[in-house]
Design an enzyme around this catalytic site. Structure first.
Site: not given
Ligand code: GLY
Length: 402
Positions: A115, A175
């Protein structure tokens, strides 16, 4: 007094924005004006700079705050930078600087997960784009190197969740496509050129194993961490392995568009287009996706406004890249539809609470953040409105840092 003004402004806005697209009364600038007002109000209530808005509990007015290590920490400074970009308001800039600073630690300590891209690019990335502050650039370059430590050359992808390696092996989620932009940026702004190769390889592997033949995406791909051999695709936040988890699909649309922009690999462009077409074809009547397109409880199932916001940004990015004029128009028009709906009284929070948008869903299978305001919905909503404004003005340039 300020609250009363906000309340009255909201009613004026709703009166103006409930018209159909194409009616002259629909005006994203009004929504942006109101968003600036709301954000200024929220800033006043947030005194601790290393606590960041994440979600609002149903029935409550104020943001629940999280620490710097939360995957959502970069979105609030990002909202502030976008709000500053639109308004030019120096008090908002000061708040953006204040909330950006504490994220520095992420760049200079071992990577906890993938992230880092969301955290640093939304905060420092926008800050650098708007101010040219060389200190921000240093942090971004360090953050890109830190993110790259998660790359597994055998699998050819970045490890998304180190804490889950025991359970899942080397794992990569869709993601993660959104975090490649930081690597691409670093490679052309003084960072190691290998960062570019990592980003391209990661996108290729994601395209091969996470994008399914039905043009939807798995949330997650598992690999043998030693050999890099692909094991299986599965869901994590979606309804089922073969379902279409809405936000995951939109991370794919947006992420592959950026991967094409940076690499000019046509396969990435085609992947983004087919994910987008599939997503648009399956939208429900009101145009905002349910949290998962295949939840059997639909229509009694929560929506995900955040997926609509990410989709709008991804489609507007795509619109700057496709050559076909019809496709360009189609993607811009679809993005306008999302923004218009999100700005309507069904989704715009007005005076209900501190957020801009209602009705997002974070992690349905975990019963977490269901049908509530979530900060990344606000972030991508602001980005989409700014992108639309730039397109209106004939500047097709992308919003994000270059
Ligand atoms: N990246 C985590 C989500 O989209 O919930």
């Amino acid at each position: 007094m300020a609250r009363l003004f906000l309340f009255l402004s909201f009613f004026v806005l709703i009166a103006c924005s409930s018209g159909k697209k194409g009616d002259s009364v629909f005006n994203p600038a009004k929504t942006l004006d109101l968003s600036v007002l709301k954000t200024k109000q929220t800033i006043k209530g947030l005194t601790v700079a290393d606590s960041f808005p994440r979600n609002i509990t149903k029935g409550k007015k104020d943001w629940n705050l999280v620490g710097v290590r939360d995957w959502c920490s970069g979105f609030w400074p990002g909202v502030l930078w976008y709000t500053y970009e639109y308004s030019g308001d120096e008090t908002i800039k000061a708040a953006a600087e204040k909330f950006t600073l504490p994220l520095k630690v992420i760049a200079y300590t071992p990577a906890e997960d993938h992230d880092i891209g969301f955290q640093i690019y939304c905060s420092y990335g926008n800050g650098y784009r708007l101010t040219g502050n060389e200190e921000y650039k240093k942090v971004m370059l360090a953050a890109a190197d830190t993110l790259a430590t998660l790359y597994n050359p055998k699998a050819g992808s970045i490890l998304s969740w180190p804490v889950k390696v025991k359970e899942l092996g080397h794992n990569t989620i869709i993601d993660n496509m959104m975090n490649l932009e930081l690597l691409f940026w670093a490679a052309k702004n003084g960072g190691d050129k290998k960062l570019y190769d990592i980003a391209v390889r990661h996108a290729e592997v994601t395209m091969k194993y996470i994008v399914r033949p039905d043009n939807a995406v798995y949330h997650l791909a598992r690999f043998n961490k030693k050999t890099g051999e692909f094991i299986k695709g599965q869901t994590h936040q979606g309804f089922a392995d073969q379902s279409m988890w809405s936000r995951g699909q939109t991370w794919g649309i947006y992420g592959f568009a950026v991967a094409y922009r940076e690499s000019k690999n046509e396969a990435f462009l085609n992947t983004s287009i087919k994910l987008a077409e599939h997503f648009l074809n399956r939208l429900p009547e009101d145009g905002i996706p349910y949290w998962d397109f295949d939840d059997p409880k639909i229509p009694n199932s929560p929506k995900d406004a955040s997926a609509a916001g990410v989709a709008a940004c991804g489609l507007l990015e795509l619109a700057t890249l496709v050559e076909d004029e019809k496709l360009k128009e189609k993607f811009i028009s679809a993005a306008e539809n999302f923004v218009q709906k999100l700005a309507s009284k069904d989704y715009f929070s007005g005076d209900t609470n501190q957020a801009l948008l209602l009705h997002s869903t974070g992690h349905y299978p975990k019963n977490s953040e269901i049908d509530v305001p979530i900060i990344y919905a606000d972030y991508y909503f602001m980005e989409a409105m700014l992108r639309l404004k730039k397109i209106e003005k004939g500047e097709m340039a992308v919003v994000n840092a270059k």
